[in-house]
Design a protein around this motif. Structure first.
Motif, mmCIF file in Angstrom:
data_model
loop_
_atom_site.group_PDB
_atom_site.id
_atom_site.type_symbol
_atom_site.label_atom_id
_atom_site.label_comp_id
_atom_site.label_asym_id
_atom_site.label_seq_id
_atom_site.Cartn_x
_atom_site.Cartn_y
_atom_site.Cartn_z
ATOM 1 N N GLY A 33 0.824 -1.199 0.000
ATOM 2 C CA GLY A 33 0.000 0.000 0.000
ATOM 3 C C GLY A 33 0.857 1.246 0.000
ATOM 4 N N GLY A 34 0.684 2.071 -1.047
ATOM 5 C CA GLY A 34 1.529 3.249 -1.211
ATOM 6 C C GLY A 34 0.790 4.553 -1.031
ATOM 7 N N GLY A 35 -0.088 4.617 -0.031
ATOM 8 C CA GLY A 35 -0.738 5.875 0.322
ATOM 9 C C GLY A 35 0.049 6.607 1.382
ATOM 10 N N ALA A 36 -0.620 7.483 2.111
ATOM 11 C CA ALA A 36 0.064 8.300 3.107
ATOM 12 C C ALA A 36 0.739 7.445 4.171
ATOM 13 C CB ALA A 36 -0.934 9.271 3.746
ATOM 14 N N VAL A 54 10.676 -2.181 0.194
ATOM 15 C CA VAL A 54 9.940 -2.183 -1.059
ATOM 16 C C VAL A 54 8.497 -1.816 -0.749
ATOM 17 C CG1 VAL A 54 8.982 -3.623 -2.894
ATOM 18 C CG2 VAL A 54 11.386 -3.816 -2.309
ATOM 19 N N VAL A 55 7.955 -0.867 -1.517
ATOM 20 C CA VAL A 55 6.548 -0.494 -1.410
ATOM 21 C C VAL A 55 5.816 -1.063 -2.612
ATOM 22 C CG1 VAL A 55 4.886 1.408 -1.293
ATOM 23 C CG2 VAL A 55 7.137 1.634 -0.190
ATOM 24 N N ILE A 56 4.798 -1.872 -2.349
ATOM 25 C CA ILE A 56 4.005 -2.484 -3.412
ATOM 26 C C ILE A 56 2.642 -1.802 -3.432
ATOM 27 C CG2 ILE A 56 3.078 -4.649 -4.318
ATOM 28 C CD1 ILE A 56 5.146 -6.047 -2.408
ATOM 29 N N ASP A 57 2.286 -1.229 -4.571
ATOM 30 C CA ASP A 57 1.051 -0.453 -4.631
ATOM 31 C C ASP A 57 0.339 -0.668 -5.960
ATOM 32 O OD1 ASP A 57 -0.725 1.678 -3.464
ATOM 33 O OD2 ASP A 57 -0.126 2.685 -5.306
ATOM 34 N N ALA A 58 -0.986 -0.869 -5.890
ATOM 35 C CA ALA A 58 -1.771 -1.125 -7.095
ATOM 36 C C ALA A 58 -2.262 0.150 -7.760
ATOM 37 C CB ALA A 58 -2.963 -2.013 -6.746
ATOM 38 N N GLY A 59 -2.025 1.322 -7.147
ATOM 39 C CA GLY A 59 -2.411 2.585 -7.768
ATOM 40 C C GLY A 59 -3.899 2.851 -7.764
ATOM 41 N N GLU A 60 -4.601 2.434 -6.699
ATOM 42 C CA GLU A 60 -6.043 2.647 -6.620
ATOM 43 C C GLU A 60 -6.395 3.309 -5.282
ATOM 44 O OE1 GLU A 60 -7.535 -1.291 -7.085
ATOM 45 O OE2 GLU A 60 -7.134 -1.357 -9.244
ATOM 46 N N PRO A 61 -5.964 4.557 -5.060
ATOM 47 C CA PRO A 61 -6.200 5.209 -3.769
ATOM 48 C C PRO A 61 -7.677 5.491 -3.521
ATOM 49 C CG PRO A 61 -5.321 6.778 -5.353
ATOM 50 C CD PRO A 61 -5.228 5.425 -6.000
ATOM 51 N N ARG A 62 -8.077 5.355 -2.286
ATOM 52 C CA ARG A 62 -9.465 5.586 -1.907
ATOM 53 C C ARG A 62 -9.891 7.021 -2.175
ATOM 54 N NH1 ARG A 62 -11.317 6.457 4.227
ATOM 55 N NH2 ARG A 62 -13.594 6.358 4.017
ATOM 56 N N LEU A 80 1.112 -3.685 6.512
ATOM 57 C CA LEU A 80 -0.112 -3.587 5.724
ATOM 58 C C LEU A 80 -0.630 -2.163 5.802
ATOM 59 C CD1 LEU A 80 -1.800 -6.901 6.934
ATOM 60 C CD2 LEU A 80 -0.535 -6.522 4.798
ATOM 61 N N ALA A 81 -0.616 -1.486 4.669
ATOM 62 C CA ALA A 81 -1.155 -0.132 4.560
ATOM 63 C C ALA A 81 -2.145 -0.122 3.403
ATOM 64 C CB ALA A 81 -0.026 0.877 4.342
ATOM 65 N N THR A 82 -2.998 -1.128 3.397
ATOM 66 C CA THR A 82 -3.873 -1.424 2.270
ATOM 67 C C THR A 82 -5.188 -0.662 2.293
ATOM 68 O OG1 THR A 82 -4.505 -3.387 3.560
ATOM 69 C CG2 THR A 82 -2.946 -3.712 1.759
ATOM 70 N N GLY A 83 -5.428 0.134 3.317
ATOM 71 C CA GLY A 83 -6.610 0.982 3.341
ATOM 72 C C GLY A 83 -7.897 0.212 3.519
ATOM 73 N N LEU A 84 -8.981 0.794 3.023
ATOM 74 C CA LEU A 84 -10.305 0.203 3.195
ATOM 75 C C LEU A 84 -11.162 0.470 1.968
ATOM 76 C CD1 LEU A 84 -12.460 2.730 3.776
ATOM 77 C CD2 LEU A 84 -11.375 2.703 6.000
ATOM 78 N N ARG A 85 -12.311 -0.154 1.962
ATOM 79 C CA ARG A 85 -13.303 0.112 0.917
ATOM 80 C C ARG A 85 -14.589 0.583 1.593
ATOM 81 N NH1 ARG A 85 -12.924 -5.344 1.655
ATOM 82 N NH2 ARG A 85 -14.865 -6.511 2.012
ATOM 83 N N ASP A 86 -15.283 1.476 0.927
ATOM 84 C CA ASP A 86 -16.515 2.050 1.460
ATOM 85 C C ASP A 86 -17.717 1.318 0.887
ATOM 86 O OD1 ASP A 86 -15.519 4.536 2.958
ATOM 87 O OD2 ASP A 86 -14.609 4.802 0.981
ATOM 88 N N GLU A 87 -18.556 0.798 1.754
ATOM 89 C CA GLU A 87 -19.818 0.212 1.331
ATOM 90 C C GLU A 87 -20.893 1.286 1.437
ATOM 91 O OE1 GLU A 87 -20.632 -3.337 3.535
ATOM 92 O OE2 GLU A 87 -19.142 -4.517 2.439
#
Length: 325
Positions: A22-25, A42-50, A118-125
């Motif tokens: 997760g490559g956010g803040a 190493v920072v692994i990030d999919a490029g899909e910030p919330r 893990l800095a993978t964030g969250l998803r909003d329902e």
């Protein structure tokens, strides 16, 4: 983000001190902290910030109003300047192998790490309302501190889904005299609630909201199930926030829950109950804004570095004892 898949073919490149997913803040703040202590990162990030739909990041001292993409670009550059490597993509699977944690990337490459963050964030329902997704992050909002100034003085609707709706009424009423509470699916209002709403001149609309109507990307109205239409310029909701926790669960982790959503529970610095696994940002704190997520990344990075240094010192003591025995 720089793609370094081709550099993971040697043993030296394929094992690092810390892998950050997760490559956010949160993730980038941890990367800077660790790289400045000469850790291989190493920072692994999919490029899909919330927060991609948002126009700007707010309440971030010295960076007020910066576009989310610009903040991430600057953070990456800072981390890379200290030696952190950026990897574009996602992690498909994770497993433990002895003292290491092995990450299998989506393209089949593997990366071994002594610790993972893990800095993978969250998803909003979001509530099931027609048109709500298209307006999310622009005219459909959830946080008065993230977006409130931008809708001050406008006609603001509050979509009632939980008891938190009354709290949102109070905060957004500070920003506008034109507040409408749509009871939607929230629990029945108490007599104290009704007294508060009357005192604040908040309009109350009973019934479920079935549709949001917009024009040229601008919210125009909310339509309740009986067909009545109410003009609003913005709508605040309380989404159910769900941590992106698949990797944690693959390692046997269990999730915790609070009224706002589902998250990974950690100690103050971000250490989870699973050895070698840390978490920072929204994956562990669903209510964290950008500034708080960045702080958590810094704290986790510092704590991970301290844990590794202690481990290395113990190994050095044991090795010295073995040599002199």
């Amino acid at each position: 983000m720089t793609d370094v898949h081709t550099t993971l073919n040697t043993a030296a490149d394929a094992r690092v001190d810390v892998a950050i997913i997760g490559g956010g803040a949160a993730g980038l703040s941890a990367a800077v902290t660790l790289a400045r202590s000469l850790r291989s990162v190493v920072v692994i990030d999919a490029g899909e910030p919330r927060n991609a739909p948002a126009e700007g990041v707010h309440n971030l001292l010295g960076r007020e109003g910066i576009a989310p993409g610009d903040l991430i670009a600057q953070g990456r550059a800072e981390a890379e300047a200290y030696g952190a490597r950026m990897l574009s993509g996602s992690v498909a699977h994770v497993r433990r192998d002895g003292d290491d944690i092995v990450l299998e990337l989506e393209d089949g490459d593997e990366l071994r790490a002594r610790r993972i963050l893990l800095a993978t964030g969250l998803r909003d329902e979001l509530p099931d309302v027609a048109g709500i997704t298209d307006l999310w992050g622009t005219h459909v909002l959830h946080c008065p501190y993230c977006h409130g100034w931008e809708v001050r003085g406008q006609r603001i609707g509050v979509l009632g889904t939980t008891p938190m709706a009354m709290h949102q009424v109070l905060l957004f009423r500070q920003l506008s005299e034109h507040i409408t509470l749509f009871t939607h699916t929230m629990p029945e209002l108490t007599s104290d609630d009704w007294d508060t709403l009357a005192a604040l001149n908040v309009e109350v609309v009973s019934g479920r909201v079935g549709e949001l109507r917009s024009e040229n990307g601008e919210l125009r109205s909310a339509v309740v199930d009986d067909g009545h239409e109410f003009a609003i310029d913005a709508l605040t909701v309380a989404p159910r926030m769900i941590a992106n926790s698949d990797l944690y669960e693959q390692l046997g982790g269990e999730l915790s829950e609070n009224p706002m959503g589902v998250f990974i529970e950690t100690d103050f610095a971000g250490k989870t109950p699973i050895e070698g696994v840390w978490a920072a940002g929204n994956v562990r704190d669903v209510g964290a804004v950008v500034a708080a997520s960045a702080m958590q990344g810094l704290m986790a990075g510092g704590a991970i570095n301290g844990e590794l240094a202690t481990e290395e010192a113990r190994a050095a003591v044991a090795a010295r004892a073995a040599r002199t025995a």
